[in-house]
Design an enzyme around this catalytic site. Structure first.
Site, mmCIF file in Angstrom:
data_model
loop_
_atom_site.group_PDB
_atom_site.id
_atom_site.type_symbol
_atom_site.label_atom_id
_atom_site.label_comp_id
_atom_site.label_asym_id
_atom_site.label_seq_id
_atom_site.Cartn_x
_atom_site.Cartn_y
_atom_site.Cartn_z
ATOM 1 C CB ILE A 43 -0.942 0.213 1.294
ATOM 2 C CG1 ILE A 43 -2.116 -1.282 0.631
ATOM 3 C CG2 ILE A 43 -1.569 1.277 1.476
ATOM 4 C CD1 ILE A 43 -2.722 -1.336 2.643
ATOM 5 C CE1 TYR A 75 -2.265 -3.964 11.475
ATOM 6 C CE2 TYR A 75 -5.138 -5.323 11.703
ATOM 7 C CZ TYR A 75 -3.763 -4.693 10.666
ATOM 8 O OH TYR A 75 -3.795 -4.175 9.180
ATOM 9 C CE LYS A 90 -3.814 -0.990 11.359
ATOM 10 N NZ LYS A 90 -2.915 0.509 10.463
ATOM 11 C CB SER A 128 -7.397 -2.252 9.716
ATOM 12 O OG SER A 128 -8.191 -3.397 9.144
ATOM 13 C CB VAL A 157 7.277 4.282 12.821
ATOM 14 C CG1 VAL A 157 7.655 5.075 10.766
ATOM 15 C CG2 VAL A 157 6.957 2.701 12.664
ATOM 16 C CG ASN A 166 1.069 2.809 4.810
ATOM 17 O OD1 ASN A 166 -0.428 1.786 4.595
ATOM 18 N ND2 ASN A 166 1.720 1.410 4.543
ATOM 19 C CB SER A 169 0.746 -8.499 0.082
ATOM 20 O OG SER A 169 1.827 -8.129 0.451
#
Length: 252
Positions: free
Chosen positions: A19, A157, A161, A144, A65, A91, A192
């Site tokens: 992305i 995760y 998000k 997401s 990051v 991102n 992916s």
């Protein structure tokens, strides 16, 4: 036709593949000078070189990051290179893919550091740079569908998000007086999987478009949110999920 991002400087994190790569290349195609941020120098430089070869402006920057000192150094380097910052696309992310009984505290902390805290810190320093130069900027945070719905794995995760969602709203409110717009995008199974290079065309998808999401699909949505076309859009989440969120659980 005038390029939508002429004379703009854009930062794209996690831009060495998937992305992020498509976002960086599309923003450059629309006239932005792009800081290609990635932990992998080879990937960052390759994407930057591809952009330059196509007639655009770009430079690769190595940055973890999850480390504030790396972020500060990157923002300073970008300003030294181009003089200002107009756009930030947060991102970069990693996924734990773990059940809550299996994830270690170290894995939890690292997932949140990269996927939630990193975007906060990058936005903080990029926004400060915008304010100092009087820039009417735009920030897009990549969330997401996992930030809105629970999963049987990836506890870190999904938490990160989900945090992106409300962080975006608060950022939008706090940066509005400085003429900086903040929004998020909400993808589902685009390109992916997080942290992987390989796209599996056999990966099952259920959505209203009956196809896999492509990095270009999200890149076009992000272009809209960082351009003047979305001047009246702030503090919102743009779902780029092929309509999967509209399907009732259990539907065929």
């Amino acid at each position: 036709m005038t390029a939508k991002l002429a004379n703009k400087v854009a930062i794209v994190t996690g831009a060495g593949r998937n992305i992020g790569e498509d976002v960086a290349k599309l923003l450059a195609l629309e006239g932005a000078a792009v800081a290609v941020i990635d932990l992998d120098k080879g990937r960052a430089d390759k994407v930057a070189d591809d952009i330059i070869a196509a007639g655009g402006k770009a430079k690769g920057f190595v940055c973890d990051v999850g480390k504030e000192e790396d972020i500060i150094a990157a923002v300073k380097g970008i300003i030294a290179e181009w003089g200002h910052v107009d756009i930030l696309v947060n991102n970069a992310a990693i996924s734990d893919n773990k059940h809550m009984f299996d994830i270690t505290t170290e894995e939890w902390n690292r997932t949140l550091a990269i996927t939630l805290t990193g975007p906060f810190i990058f936005a903080k320093h990029a926004a400060k740079a915008m304010v100092e130069k009087g820039i009417a900027g735009a920030i897009v945070n990549v969330s997401s569908t996992s930030g809105y719905y629970g999963r049987d794995r990836a506890i870190g995760y999904t938490t990160a998000k989900g945090g992106i969602v409300n962080m975006t709203r608060s950022m939008a409110i706090q940066l509005a007086p400085h003429n900086i717009r903040v929004n998020s995008v909400v993808p589902n199974k685009i390109g992916s999987p997080v942290g992987r290079d390989t796209f599996n065309p056999d990966r099952k998808v259920v959505n209203l478009r009956n196809r896999h999401g492509l990095p270009a699909d999200l890149a076009k949505a992000i272009l809209f949110l960082v351009s003047d076309d979305s001047d009246f859009v702030a503090g919102t989440a743009l779902w780029v999920d092929g309509g999967v969120s509209a399907i009732m659980p259990g539907s065929d």
